[in-house]
Design an enzyme around this catalytic site. Structure first.
Site, short mmCIF file in Angstrom:
data_model
loop_
_atom_site.label_atom_id
_atom_site.label_comp_id
_atom_site.label_asym_id
_atom_site.label_seq_id
_atom_site.Cartn_x
_atom_site.Cartn_y
_atom_site.Cartn_z
N ARG A 59 110.56 -49.03 53.57
CA ARG A 59 110.57 -50.48 53.31
C ARG A 59 111.48 -51.21 54.30
O ARG A 59 111.16 -52.30 54.77
CB ARG A 59 111.01 -50.73 51.86
N LYS A 62 113.02 -57.28 52.03
CA LYS A 62 114.37 -57.55 51.50
C LYS A 62 115.22 -58.30 52.52
O LYS A 62 116.31 -57.86 52.90
CB LYS A 62 115.04 -56.24 51.06
N GLU A 122 108.54 -62.61 39.93
CA GLU A 122 109.65 -61.66 39.74
C GLU A 122 110.67 -62.20 38.75
O GLU A 122 110.68 -63.39 38.44
CB GLU A 122 110.37 -61.44 41.08
N1 PLP Z 1 112.50 -57.64 43.55
C1 PLP Z 1 113.53 -58.07 44.31
C2 PLP Z 1 113.51 -59.46 44.82
C3 PLP Z 1 114.59 -57.20 44.62
O1 PLP Z 1 115.61 -57.61 45.37
C4 PLP Z 1 114.55 -55.89 44.10
C5 PLP Z 1 115.65 -54.97 44.37
O2 PLP Z 1 115.64 -54.19 45.26
C6 PLP Z 1 113.44 -55.48 43.34
C7 PLP Z 1 112.44 -56.38 43.08
C8 PLP Z 1 113.31 -54.07 42.85
O3 PLP Z 1 113.08 -53.19 43.90
P1 PLP Z 1 113.57 -51.68 43.83
O4 PLP Z 1 112.97 -51.12 42.62
O5 PLP Z 1 113.08 -51.05 45.07
O6 PLP Z 1 115.05 -51.72 43.76
C1 COI Z 2 118.56 -53.76 43.88
O1 COI Z 2 118.08 -53.60 42.76
O2 COI Z 2 118.86 -52.82 44.61
C2 COI Z 2 118.79 -55.10 44.40
O3 COI Z 2 118.82 -55.24 45.58
C3 COI Z 2 118.98 -56.17 43.43
C4 COI Z 2 120.15 -57.09 43.66
C5 COI Z 2 121.47 -56.46 43.46
C6 COI Z 2 120.05 -57.90 44.90
#
Ligand code: PLP
Ligand code: COI
Length: 366
Positions: A113, A215, A251
Site C-alpha cells: 500500500r 494514506k 469511512e
Molecule cells: N481508513 C483510513 C482513512 C485509515 O487511515 C485507516 C488506517 O490505516 C483505515 C481506514 C484502516 O486501514 P488498516 O486496516 O490498514 O489500518
Molecule cells: C491506523 O489505523 O493505523 C491509522 O493510521 C489510523 C489513525 C491513527 C490515523
C-alpha cells in the site's frame, strides 16, 4: 547485564526504570521493563528507544539506512513535505503472543500500500523486502516496549516523504523513509464498549480522483476540525458520506465501516475514495472463510441505519463496535456488541495476538 527473565515481569524495582529508560540502547533481550502501566495504555505517543532513517533519490534509489536512538529529524523549512504535504504514512502493530513470540500482521500489505501511495504522490517506492525488514528491525530493537499479550500493542509508524527544498509545486529531489514505534492501547476509550458516531453533514473526507485511497498525510488534517467538534459534543468519531451524493457511507474517521443485516456482512466497496484497509480485507477474507456472506457494495446510510449490527475496523481501531449513529434528526441505537461483530473480533484478534491458530499465514514472527 540483566537476565532476560526480568523483562516483562513486575519484579523490576520501579525506581531503577528512570535510569534505564534513558540509558543507551541495550540488547533487547536484556533490557528492563519500561516505566509503563500496560493496563493504562491509550492510543497516544510515548518515546521509545530506537528508530530507522533512510534517504532516497530518484537517481540512486534508497540508501541502506540506519537504526539509531529515537531523535528529532533535521529538515529544511522548504522541505516539500512541510510546504506541499508530499508524504504518506503507514500504521501496523507488533504483538506479543502468549508464548512470548512477537509477530507482525501482514506487513507486506502495508509495504504494497505504501508503494502504491508513493506512486500516487510521485515518491520513489520503498522495495517491499526493505520495508518489511526495517519494520522487523524497529520492532525488534524496541522489543521491551511491546506490551504483554492482551494488554496492548507496539504500533509501528513508517513514514515516507519529500525532504528536499522545493519552492514550486513539484516533487522533491530527495526523500526520507523513517520508521518509529510506540506502545499503544485502545484507539477508542473502553475498547469493546460500543461507540457513538455522528454522520458529518458538512464535510467529506475525499472526492473521486483525489487521494482518499492512499494514506497521504494531507488527508488527515482536514478531518481534525469535524472530528474534534463531534468529540466535544460527546461522539467518539464521525462517519463520512461520499462527496458526490452525500448518501453512501465511506469511512469512520480513520477506519473502515461494516454493518450486518440478516447475517450478511456489508462494507463499502473500494471506489478510490476509501482507504483499502488491511484490517478490512482480513475481515472480508476471514468472514468468507467461515461461510458468512460478504457484500462489498455502495452502502446507503439509510440501509446502514436499518442494520442489526455495525462496527468499524482498522489497525488502530481493530474492530470497534458501533453503538449508535446520529444522522440529521435521526438517532439509531444498535444496542450491545452484536454476535457477528464479537465472533469476528475474537477470531481476528486471536490470529493477530497468537492466541489461536493462523490458518491464513498472516502473522510474521520477528
Ligand atoms: N481508513 C483510513 C482513512 C485509515 O487511515 C485507516 C488506517 O490505516 C483505515 C481506514 C484502516 O486501514 P488498516 O486496516 O490498514 O489500518
Ligand atoms: C491506523 O489505523 O493505523 C491509522 O493510521 C489510523 C489513525 C491513527 C490515523
Amino acid at each position: 547485564m540483566l537476565p532476560a527473565l526480568i523483562a516483562h515481569t513486575t519484579l523490576w524495582p520501579e525506581a531503577l526504570n528512570a535510569f534505564f529508560v534513558r540509558a543507551p540502547h541495550m540488547a533487547s533481550s536484556e533490557s528492563p521493563v519500561p516505566p509503563i502501566d500496560w493496563d493504562a495504555l491509550t492510543f497516544s505517543f510515548t518515546e521509545t528507544d530506537r528508530m530507522f532513517v533512510a534517504h532516497g533519490t530518484w537517481e540512486d534509489g534508497w540508501s541502506e539506512g540506519e537504526m539509531m536512538d529515537f531523535q528529532p529529524l533535521t529538515l529544511t523549512p522548504a522541505a516539500c513535505v512541510l510546504n506541499y504535504g508530499q508524504g504518506l504514512f503507514e500504521g501496523m502493530k507488533a504483538r506479543m503472543a502468549p508464548d512470548g513470540r512477537i509477530t507482525l500482521f501482514r506487513p507486506e500489505m502495508n509495504a504494497r500500500r505504501a508503494a502504491e501511495g508513493s506512486a500516487r504522490l510521485v515518491m520513489p517506492e520503498v522495495p517491499e523486502e526493505m520495508f518489511v525488514d526495517v519494520v522487523k528491525r524497529v520492532a525488534s530493537e524496541n522489543r521491551r516496549w511491546v506490551p504483554p499479550n492482551g494488554r496492548g500493542e507496539l504500533y509501528i509508524r513508517p513514514i515516507i516523504f519529500g525532504s528536499s527544498a522545493r519552492l514550486g509545486v513539484a516533487p522533491a529531489d530527495e526523500y526520507m523513509f523513517v520508521v518509529f514505534a510506540v506502545p499503544v492501547g485502545p484507539y477508542f476509550k473502553g475498547g469493546m464498549t460500543p461507540i457513538s458516531l455522528r454522520v458529518s453533514q458538512d464535510h467529506h473526507r475525499a472526492a473521486p480522483g483525489g487521494s482518499g485511497g492512499v494514506k497521504a498525510i494531507g488527508n488527515y488534517a482536514p478531518g481534525m476540525m469535524p472530528s474534534k467538534k463531534a468529540k466535544s459534543e460527546g461522539y467518539s468519531e464521525i462517519i463520512y458520506l461520499d462527496a458526490v451524493d452525500h448518501q453512501y457511507v465511506e469511512e469512520v474517521g480513520a477506519a473502515n465501516f461494516f454493518c450486518v443485516r440478516d447475517n450478511v456482512l456489508y462494507t463499502p466497496e473500494l471506489t478510490g475514495t476509501i482507504l483499502p484497509g488491511i484490517t478490512r480485507l482480513s475481515i472480508i477474507e476471514l468472514a468468507r472463510s467461515i461461510g458468512l456472506e460478504v457484500k462489498e457494495e455502495r452502502v446507503d446510510i439509510d440501509f446502514a441505519l436499518e442494520c442489526d449490527e455495525a462496527f468499524c475496523a482498522g489497525t488502530a481501531a481493530v474492530i470497534s463496535p458501533i453503538g449508535s449513529i446520529e444522522h440529521v434528526e435521526r438517532v439509531v441505537n444498535y444496542g450491545d456488541v452484536g454476535k457477528v461483530t464479537l465472533d469476528l473480533y475474537r477470531r481476528l484478534t486471536g490470529i493477530m495476538d497468537g492466541s489461536s491458530e493462523d490458518p491464513f499465514g498472516w502473522t510474521l514472527e520477528i
